[in-house]
Scaffold this motif. Structure first.
Motif, mmCIF file in Angstrom:
data_model
loop_
_atom_site.group_PDB
_atom_site.id
_atom_site.type_symbol
_atom_site.label_atom_id
_atom_site.label_comp_id
_atom_site.label_asym_id
_atom_site.label_seq_id
_atom_site.Cartn_x
_atom_site.Cartn_y
_atom_site.Cartn_z
ATOM 1 N N ASP A 208 0.849 -1.189 0.000
ATOM 2 C CA ASP A 208 0.000 0.000 0.000
ATOM 3 C C ASP A 208 0.888 1.244 0.000
ATOM 4 N N GLY A 209 0.446 2.254 -0.717
ATOM 5 C CA GLY A 209 1.234 3.489 -0.799
ATOM 6 C C GLY A 209 1.416 4.188 0.521
ATOM 7 N N ARG A 265 5.370 0.061 1.151
ATOM 8 C CA ARG A 265 5.122 0.890 -0.025
ATOM 9 C C ARG A 265 6.220 0.658 -1.063
ATOM 10 N N ILE A 268 8.264 5.547 -5.268
ATOM 11 C CA ILE A 268 8.039 6.212 -6.547
ATOM 12 C C ILE A 268 9.147 7.233 -6.728
ATOM 13 N N GLU A 273 1.961 9.301 -10.206
ATOM 14 C CA GLU A 273 1.158 9.376 -8.986
ATOM 15 C C GLU A 273 1.170 8.051 -8.238
ATOM 16 N N SER A 274 1.183 6.946 -9.001
ATOM 17 C CA SER A 274 1.173 5.622 -8.385
ATOM 18 C C SER A 274 1.479 4.589 -9.453
#
Length: 293
Positions: A208-209, A265, A268, A273-274
């Protein structure tokens, strides 16, 4: 031809054609406990690795010539092979590329799948790497994650909760045959999955981010040689691990993240953005595969 084939099927409106086409829908799949495998790659792997479950293989004459190894493998396994016209195959499935199989949808429970990875005499090690999809709805994503799990050396994939039907034709196509390489369990609530893999000694990591742990940093301290460098509560990627991946739109709810031993996570580095679900899952599974090996 190198193997005897049934009489050519020429009528695209025949009952057999309609029955095969109906398997593209979930009601027919559930009623008959069968599903479609479309295209040469998927059919080739089904015949090689799950021949006992393959009911029939259908090919056009051109496809039978081009993919003679499928015909030969099917005949050797005692699978019925049928020649059909291009119109018949297209009526059965517009995505078949001239090659189609009907396969029995045998199911396996989570307990059976985990038991199969262990040997009471100690000859097998149990699960090292498990991919869990929690309420993943997109068939292309689900199939791609199954394919990535296979490539990364995962032992098991679980489609938990209200995830997409694993025998949806788009899921099957997206696995590119990996559906027949790695066990896939479906329909188990996520909490039950977590309890079962915990009982097998696996660490449960939620991707999960919002995760407090950075995947790259975990790789830096993975394995026994880096034990002293890991802060208390930091998971070891080299340990037996079950990764949990959430829904494409909303990820993992707080209640699902709370079931995990840690939330991780994927870093990035650029301006994206993801990552989409399948890409993030691939990165995480390969990170564990690298650490474990």
């Amino acid at each position: 031809m190198t193997a005897p084939l049934d009489v050519t099927l020429a009528n695209p409106r025949a009952d057999r054609v309609k029955q095969v086409r109906a398997l593209s829908g979930r009601p027919a799949r559930l009623r008959h406990q069968q599903f479609l495998v479309e295209g040469p790659q998927g059919v080739r792997e089904a015949v090689r690795y799950a021949a006992d479950a393959v009911r029939d293989v259908y090919l056009t004459e051109a496809a039978a010539d081009r993919y003679a190894e499928i015909v030969e493998a099917a005949a050797a396994a005692g699978v019925r092979v049928h020649l059909g016209t291009r119109e018949v195959l297209e009526a059965m499935s517009p995505d078949a590329q001239g090659v189609l199989a009907v396969v029995r949808s045998d199911s396996v429970t989570l307990g059976e799948a985990l038991d199969a990875l262990r040997d009471p005499d100690g000859g097998r090690r149990g699960a090292l790497l498990v991919a869990v999809l929690a309420t993943v709805r997109d068939p292309g994503n689900a199939g791609t994650v199954i394919r990535a799990a296979d490539a990364a050396g995962a032992d098991l994939v679980v489609l938990a909760g209200e995830s997409v039907d694993v025998h949806n034709p788009k899921v099957v196509r997206s696995t590119a045959g990996s559906l027949f390489h790695v066990p896939v369990v479906t329909g188990v609530p996520l909490a039950e999955v977590v309890d079962a893999v915990h009982a097998e000694g696996l660490t449960v990591l939620a991707a999960d981010g919002s995760g407090e742990h950075d995947l790259d940093e975990l790789l830096d301290v993975a394995g026994p040689a880096h034990r002293a460098e890991r802060a208390p509560g930091t998971p070891d990627l080299a340990a037996s691990t079950a990764w949990v991946f959430g829904n494409e739109a909303w990820g993992l709810p707080a209640a699902d993240r709370a079931l995990a031993d840690a939330v991780v996570r994927v870093p990035i580095r650029g301006r994206a953005e993801s990552l989409n679900l399948a890409t993030a899952a691939t990165v995480c599974l390969y990170a564990s595969g690298r650490a474990q090996r």
